[in-house]
Design a protein around this motif. Structure first.
Motif, PDB file in Angstrom:
ATOM      1  N   SER A   1       0.825  -1.211   0.000  1.00 60.11           N
ATOM      2  CA  SER A   1       0.000   0.000   0.000  1.00 60.11           C
ATOM      3  C   SER A   1       0.858   1.259   0.000  1.00 60.11           C
ATOM      4  CB  SER A   1      -0.926   0.011   1.217  1.00 60.11           C
ATOM      5  OG  SER A   1      -0.168   0.111   2.406  1.00 60.11           O
ATOM      6  N   VAL A   2       0.257   2.332  -0.524  1.00 60.51           N
ATOM      7  CA  VAL A   2       0.950   3.620  -0.585  1.00 60.51           C
ATOM      8  C   VAL A   2       1.142   4.198   0.813  1.00 60.51           C
ATOM      9  CG1 VAL A   2       0.832   5.950  -1.532  1.00 60.51           C
ATOM     10  CG2 VAL A   2       0.001   4.015  -2.879  1.00 60.51           C
ATOM     11  N   LYS A   3       0.200   3.929   1.719  1.00 60.65           N
ATOM     12  CA  LYS A   3       0.317   4.456   3.078  1.00 60.65           C
ATOM     13  C   LYS A   3       1.559   3.916   3.782  1.00 60.65           C
ATOM     14  CE  LYS A   3      -4.599   5.324   3.868  1.00 60.65           C
ATOM     15  NZ  LYS A   3      -5.771   5.019   4.739  1.00 60.65           N
ATOM     16  N   LYS A   4       1.894   2.663   3.516  1.00 56.21           N
ATOM     17  CA  LYS A   4       3.089   2.085   4.140  1.00 56.21           C
ATOM     18  C   LYS A   4       4.361   2.740   3.595  1.00 56.21           C
ATOM     19  CE  LYS A   4       1.119  -2.416   5.290  1.00 56.21           C
ATOM     20  NZ  LYS A   4       1.212  -3.883   5.092  1.00 56.21           N
ATOM     21  N   VAL A   5       4.313   3.193   2.354  1.00 56.77           N
ATOM     22  CA  VAL A   5       5.476   3.889   1.792  1.00 56.77           C
ATOM     23  C   VAL A   5       5.782   5.129   2.607  1.00 56.77           C
ATOM     24  CG1 VAL A   5       6.351   5.110  -0.231  1.00 56.77           C
ATOM     25  CG2 VAL A   5       5.053   2.995  -0.519  1.00 56.77           C
ATOM     26  N   GLU A   6       4.747   5.894   2.940  1.00 56.94           N
ATOM     27  CA  GLU A   6       4.937   7.130   3.694  1.00 56.94           C
ATOM     28  C   GLU A   6       5.429   6.872   5.113  1.00 56.94           C
ATOM     29  OE1 GLU A   6       1.120   8.879   3.492  1.00 56.94           O
ATOM     30  OE2 GLU A   6       1.173   9.248   1.327  1.00 56.94           O
ATOM     31  N   LYS A   7       5.038   5.720   5.709  1.00 58.20           N
ATOM     32  CA  LYS A   7       5.425   5.441   7.094  1.00 58.20           C
ATOM     33  C   LYS A   7       6.782   4.756   7.194  1.00 58.20           C
ATOM     34  CE  LYS A   7       0.648   5.046   8.750  1.00 58.20           C
ATOM     35  NZ  LYS A   7      -0.355   4.155   9.400  1.00 58.20           N
ATOM     36  N   ILE A   8       7.043   3.802   6.301  1.00 58.01           N
ATOM     37  CA  ILE A   8       8.256   2.989   6.417  1.00 58.01           C
ATOM     38  C   ILE A   8       9.484   3.731   5.898  1.00 58.01           C
ATOM     39  CG2 ILE A   8       9.357   0.850   5.623  1.00 58.01           C
ATOM     40  CD1 ILE A   8       6.612  -0.439   5.631  1.00 58.01           C
ATOM     41  N   GLY A   9       9.295   4.569   4.862  1.00 60.31           N
ATOM     42  CA  GLY A   9      10.434   5.285   4.275  1.00 60.31           C
ATOM     43  C   GLY A   9      11.276   6.043   5.283  1.00 60.31           C
ATOM     44  N   PRO A  10      10.669   6.927   6.100  1.00 59.25           N
ATOM     45  CA  PRO A  10      11.467   7.667   7.083  1.00 59.25           C
ATOM     46  C   PRO A  10      12.123   6.766   8.133  1.00 59.25           C
ATOM     47  CG  PRO A  10       9.349   8.738   6.704  1.00 59.25           C
ATOM     48  CD  PRO A  10       9.277   7.419   6.027  1.00 59.25           C
TER      49      PRO A  10
ATOM     50  N   GLU B   1      14.660 -11.536  -1.889  1.00 59.82           N
ATOM     51  CA  GLU B   1      14.703 -11.464  -0.429  1.00 59.82           C
ATOM     52  C   GLU B   1      13.332 -11.011   0.080  1.00 59.82           C
ATOM     53  OE1 GLU B   1      18.618 -10.121   1.410  1.00 59.82           O
ATOM     54  OE2 GLU B   1      18.619  -9.070  -0.517  1.00 59.82           O
ATOM     55  N   ARG B   2      12.892 -11.664   1.145  1.00 66.24           N
ATOM     56  CA  ARG B   2      11.538 -11.422   1.680  1.00 66.24           C
ATOM     57  C   ARG B   2      11.647 -10.934   3.114  1.00 66.24           C
ATOM     58  NH1 ARG B   2       6.714 -10.204   2.251  1.00 66.24           N
ATOM     59  NH2 ARG B   2       4.984 -11.687   2.366  1.00 66.24           N
ATOM     60  N   VAL B   3      10.845  -9.911   3.446  1.00 67.21           N
ATOM     61  CA  VAL B   3      10.796  -9.346   4.791  1.00 67.21           C
ATOM     62  C   VAL B   3       9.327  -9.202   5.182  1.00 67.21           C
ATOM     63  CG1 VAL B   3      11.119  -7.218   6.097  1.00 67.21           C
ATOM     64  CG2 VAL B   3      13.025  -8.178   4.834  1.00 67.21           C
ATOM     65  N   THR B   4       8.990  -9.627   6.397  1.00 71.21           N
ATOM     66  CA  THR B   4       7.620  -9.485   6.905  1.00 71.21           C
ATOM     67  C   THR B   4       7.646  -8.847   8.292  1.00 71.21           C
ATOM     68  OG1 THR B   4       7.655 -11.715   7.839  1.00 71.21           O
ATOM     69  CG2 THR B   4       6.777 -11.474   5.609  1.00 71.21           C
ATOM     70  N   PHE B   5       6.573  -8.137   8.610  1.00 71.55           N
ATOM     71  CA  PHE B   5       6.429  -7.502   9.919  1.00 71.55           C
ATOM     72  C   PHE B   5       4.953  -7.398  10.235  1.00 71.55           C
ATOM     73  CE2 PHE B   5       7.367  -4.563   6.500  1.00 71.55           C
ATOM     74  CZ  PHE B   5       6.232  -3.773   6.460  1.00 71.55           C
ATOM     75  N   THR B   6       4.637  -7.384  11.515  1.00 68.12           N
ATOM     76  CA  THR B   6       3.236  -7.337  11.961  1.00 68.12           C
ATOM     77  C   THR B   6       2.855  -6.000  12.584  1.00 68.12           C
ATOM     78  OG1 THR B   6       3.899  -8.334  14.070  1.00 68.12           O
ATOM     79  CG2 THR B   6       3.156  -9.834  12.338  1.00 68.12           C
ATOM     80  N   ALA B   7       3.792  -5.106  12.728  1.00 69.87           N
ATOM     81  CA  ALA B   7       3.510  -3.778  13.282  1.00 69.87           C
ATOM     82  C   ALA B   7       4.459  -2.781  12.639  1.00 69.87           C
ATOM     83  CB  ALA B   7       3.675  -3.766  14.798  1.00 69.87           C
ATOM     84  N   ILE B   8       3.941  -1.578  12.351  1.00 67.07           N
ATOM     85  CA  ILE B   8       4.770  -0.546  11.709  1.00 67.07           C
ATOM     86  C   ILE B   8       5.334   0.365  12.790  1.00 67.07           C
ATOM     87  CG2 ILE B   8       4.830   1.259   9.953  1.00 67.07           C
ATOM     88  CD1 ILE B   8       2.518  -0.050   8.575  1.00 67.07           C
ATOM     89  N   THR B   9       6.317  -0.137  13.470  1.00 70.28           N
ATOM     90  CA  THR B   9       7.098   0.653  14.430  1.00 70.28           C
ATOM     91  C   THR B   9       8.566   0.539  14.041  1.00 70.28           C
ATOM     92  OG1 THR B   9       7.338  -1.215  15.949  1.00 70.28           O
ATOM     93  CG2 THR B   9       5.418   0.207  16.260  1.00 70.28           C
ATOM     94  N   LYS B  10       9.336   1.499  14.458  1.00 67.59           N
ATOM     95  CA  LYS B  10      10.743   1.518  14.032  1.00 67.59           C
ATOM     96  C   LYS B  10      11.479   0.281  14.514  1.00 67.59           C
ATOM     97  CE  LYS B  10      14.725   4.563  13.622  1.00 67.59           C
ATOM     98  NZ  LYS B  10      15.272   5.911  13.890  1.00 67.59           N
ATOM     99  N   ASP B  11      11.218  -0.171  15.742  1.00 65.55           N
ATOM    100  CA  ASP B  11      11.891  -1.355  16.264  1.00 65.55           C
ATOM    101  C   ASP B  11      11.527  -2.589  15.451  1.00 65.55           C
ATOM    102  OD1 ASP B  11      12.984   0.250  18.183  1.00 65.55           O
ATOM    103  OD2 ASP B  11      11.511  -0.249  19.736  1.00 65.55           O
TER     104      ASP B  11
END
Length: 350
Positions: free
Chosen positions: A9-18, A102-112
């Protein structure tokens, strides 16, 4: 060194990029970029191989992703962690011609969580991809083969689902088996012979020579014992100990004895048999409407204004309820107030 990260999703781009910082370029696939063909079933028999084609939106998105991948040193697929997301990552790897995706998965959008996930990438999980392909193939097969027949049978344009269709098929097959079932009575014979020396021997009737091919003869002693089995009763009748049944009546649920000769009934208390309240003491005063005895009771009035507390009051009601719903206020002498001018119960000024 530039790393291309592809999310859904585009929303994840805005959150994960920074969160990732410099050296990372985050882009979105905006869902599926490749799917089964729209005008064909897309399944080759007998191998059940699936045929894919780019989606209308996926063509332009893949072109942009290819250009970004060519300018990057590394590509990481960070689509959703479910089977759908795993399949999207596989389609991206195929269309971008990634040799070692390469595959990466996460269940929460936090920096940690994001940094921990990117620290341990993994290869594609093809078992999840195969599971999603199987689900998609079933959707297509059921939709293309059952939906037309369903629409013709009902005269409406309907679509059949993979889960509902199989469930309906099982129900129909079971219903047909019930309708075609013919009840038969099976009997067994066992003879006991006593010898003169106090010993005995048994002989059982062999039914196999009398059966047709594929026919079975049921002789189950345990099944026959169920009629006389001493099964515990969930809610026994307090009068005769037979099972109570929960019945919905005109004024709500109540419990009645399963024995027709027993007239015991109990009120319902949150799905279980309740306790019947003790009858009010006799008053000796007959109801003017039906002639049955009136009972002296205590109730609570409704507040006239908001914030006021309800007030207790006493009144007389007919013991013939619910057939007779007569109620009378209590007069100064403690007796019911009769007459056409008498106010209904609860309307007396406190």
């Amino acid at each position: 060194m530039t790393t291309l990260v592809i999310v859904e999703s585009v929303k994840k781009v805005e959150k994960i990029g920074p969160m990732l910082g410099n050296g990372y370029k985050v882009m979105a696939s905006v869902g599926h970029v490749r799917d089964l063909p729209q005008k064909e079933i897309g399944i080759e028999l007998p191998s059940y191989a699936l045929t894919y084609e780019p989606t209308d939106r996926g063509k332009s998105i893949v072109a942009k992703l290819r250009a970004a991948a060519a300018e990057s040193d590394r590509v990481i697929l960070a689509t959703d962690p479910d089977r759908e997301g795993e399949a999207i990552a596989w389609h991206l790897a195929e269309m971008l011609r990634l040799k070692n995706p390469e595959r990466v998965t996460f269940t929460a959008i936090t920096k940690d969580k994001i940094l921990a996930a990117f620290a341990s990438p993994r290869p594609l999980d093809m078992q999840r991809v195969y599971a999603q392909e199987a689900r998609r193939a079933l959707d297509r097969m059921i939709g293309y083969r059952v939906s037309p027949a369903l629409s013709d049978a009902t005269g409406q344009r309907l679509g059949a689902g993979r889960v509902q269709s199989a469930g309906v098929r099982l129900v129909v097959e079971r219903e047909r088996a019930i309708a075609a079932f013919k009840s038969t009575q099976h009997y067994g014979a066992e003879l006991v012979f006593n010898n003169d020396d106090a010993t005995s021997w048994k002989a059982q009737w062999d039914t196999k020579p009398h059966l047709a091919d594929g026919e079975t003869y049921l002789l189950d002693d345990e099944l026959g014992k169920l009629d006389s089995a001493d099964l515990p009763v969930a809610h026994p009748c307090p009068t005769c100990s037979k099972p109570l049944r929960r019945i919905k009546g005109q004024h709500g649920f109540f419990w009645a004895c399963s024995d027709r000769e027993c007239k015991t009934t109990l009120p319902d208390a949150k799905g279980k048999p309740g306790e019947r309240k003790a009858p009010p003491p006799p008053t000796g005063i007959a109801c003017p409407k039906c002639g049955k005895e009136l009972a002296h009771r205590v109730g609570t009035s409704k507040p006239v204004k908001r914030g006021m507390k309800p007030r207790p009051y006493d009144f007389y009601s007919c013991t013939g309820f619910p057939k007779c719903d007569a109620k009378y206020n209590t007069g100064p002498d403690g007796k019911p107030v009769f007459g056409d001018d008498a106010k209904p119960a609860q309307e007396v000024e406190a």
